[in-house]
Design an enzyme around this catalytic site. Structure first.
Site, mmCIF file in Angstrom:
data_model
loop_
_atom_site.group_PDB
_atom_site.id
_atom_site.type_symbol
_atom_site.label_atom_id
_atom_site.label_comp_id
_atom_site.label_asym_id
_atom_site.label_seq_id
_atom_site.Cartn_x
_atom_site.Cartn_y
_atom_site.Cartn_z
ATOM 1 N N CYS A 69 -0.420 4.084 2.247
ATOM 2 C CA CYS A 69 -0.201 3.841 3.670
ATOM 3 C C CYS A 69 1.233 4.137 4.097
ATOM 4 O O CYS A 69 1.472 4.666 5.178
ATOM 5 C CB CYS A 69 -0.526 2.384 4.013
ATOM 6 S SG CYS A 69 -2.145 1.810 3.492
ATOM 7 N N ASP A 70 2.194 3.783 3.253
ATOM 8 C CA ASP A 70 3.589 3.728 3.709
ATOM 9 C C ASP A 70 4.571 4.623 2.968
ATOM 10 O O ASP A 70 5.744 4.677 3.331
ATOM 11 C CB ASP A 70 4.090 2.280 3.615
ATOM 12 C CG ASP A 70 3.292 1.333 4.495
ATOM 13 O OD1 ASP A 70 2.841 1.773 5.576
ATOM 14 O OD2 ASP A 70 3.105 0.169 4.114
ATOM 15 N N CYS A 110 0.841 -1.195 0.000
ATOM 16 C CA CYS A 110 0.000 0.000 0.000
ATOM 17 C C CYS A 110 0.875 1.243 0.000
ATOM 18 O O CYS A 110 1.434 1.617 1.044
ATOM 19 C CB CYS A 110 -0.930 -0.003 1.211
ATOM 20 S SG CYS A 110 -1.936 1.484 1.360
#
Length: 304
Positions: free
Chosen positions: A136-137, A133
């Site tokens: 997300c990261d 993701c």
């Protein structure tokens, strides 16, 4: 045992759309979702191909979908579905806590999940440099070098997104040309931060406490190449979230649920919508349309 008219398994775009249409049709509608409603669009940074949304976000669209369903008073329950079965003529959903729900009609809208690469080091470094993701990261890799594995739309689009954070993005694909749409590829290759590595597969992910390098193999020459970097983002396809079905419904060879034109599965009264079913396109717009059709098909089923 709890009894409901319409139970929707999953709260991605398909499930949320089904909830809207189910409630508007006057059905007692329950939505079961083990996580935050929204599905895979929660991992999408930008949404620009949903009609009426020129430049939106995945989370924004997910929140709007849920708010719309809640406006019509669809009921949401945060639970994990363990099993779906037909018992004594009734469609029964068993939850993780052992409780059961009997449903007049069911829409399976459980979506899909990212496929794992399966190479040495992937599991060990998941959360320590390996991610599925970018949204997300990505911020963890500010001014660092990363790799994206894959050649479809998701991989190429996420590579572009990562250039907003990383200093360099290796885009590694096993073929000699990307499978992504032409405009997406052109946009990516015009970015000086993206370095394509073609005809190559990921052999291993290595490091100490965190990812430090990957080893890729050229599929034409078998030559191995070490690439020092700090992160690996894997986007090589999806698999259906259908483990709870335990072979109850007819699927294709890959496990995607087969439906008829009304989105009914091989069992009357059980419908499938969105990414979990066998379909040629998996997008927010197609999932939302599936949800609407499945809910109205369920309504028609319940009238007879």
């Amino acid at each position: 045992m709890e009894k409901r008219e319409l139970v929707i398994i999953g709260a991605g775009p398909a499930g949320l759309s089904a909830a809207i249409y189910g409630k508007r049709a006057g059905l007692d509608t329950l939505v079961l979702e083990k996580g935050r409603p929204g599905g895979q669009i929660l991992t999408t940074s930008r949404v620009e191909n949903y009609p009426g949304i020129i430049d939106g976000t995945g989370t924004g669209l997910a929140d709007a979908f849920r708010a719309h369903a809640e406006f019509f008073k669809a009921e949401f329950r945060s639970v994990s579905v363990q099993k779906l079965e037909v018992r004594d003529g009734e469609k029964i959903i068993t939850l993780k806590d052992g409780s059961e729900i009997a449903a007049g009609a069911i829409v399976v809208a459980s979506g899909a999940h990212f496929r794992k690469q399966g190479c040495p080091g992937e599991k060990k470094y998941t959360g320590m440099g390996v991610s599925y993701c970018a949204v997300c990261d990505a911020a963890f890799f500010e001014d660092l070098e990363v790799a994206v594995i894959g050649g479809g739309n998701t991989a190429v689009e996420e590579a572009c997104y990562l250039t907003g954070f990383a200093s360099k993005v290796y885009l590694i694909h096993r073929r000699d040309e990307f499978r992504a749409d032409k405009l997406v590829v052109e946009h990516a290759l015009a970015n000086p931060k993206i370095v394509p590595v073609m005809d190559s597969v990921l052999e291993s992910i290595e490091g100490s406490d965190m990812v430090e390098k990957i080893v890729v193999r050229n599929v034409k020459t078998n030559e191995l190449r070490n690439i020092e970097l700090n992160g690996v983002f894997i986007f090589i396809g999806t698999l259906p979230n259908a483990e709870f079905l335990h072979d109850l419904l007819q699927t294709d060879a890959a496990g995607w649920i087969i439906t008829d034109p009304k989105l009914q599965t091989s069992i009357p009264g059980i419908f499938a919508a969105g990414d979990v079913r066998d379909t040629s396109l998996r997008q927010v717009v197609t999932a939302a349309g599936d949800g609407a059709r499945a809910a109205m098909s369920a309504y028609s089923y319940l009238q007879f």
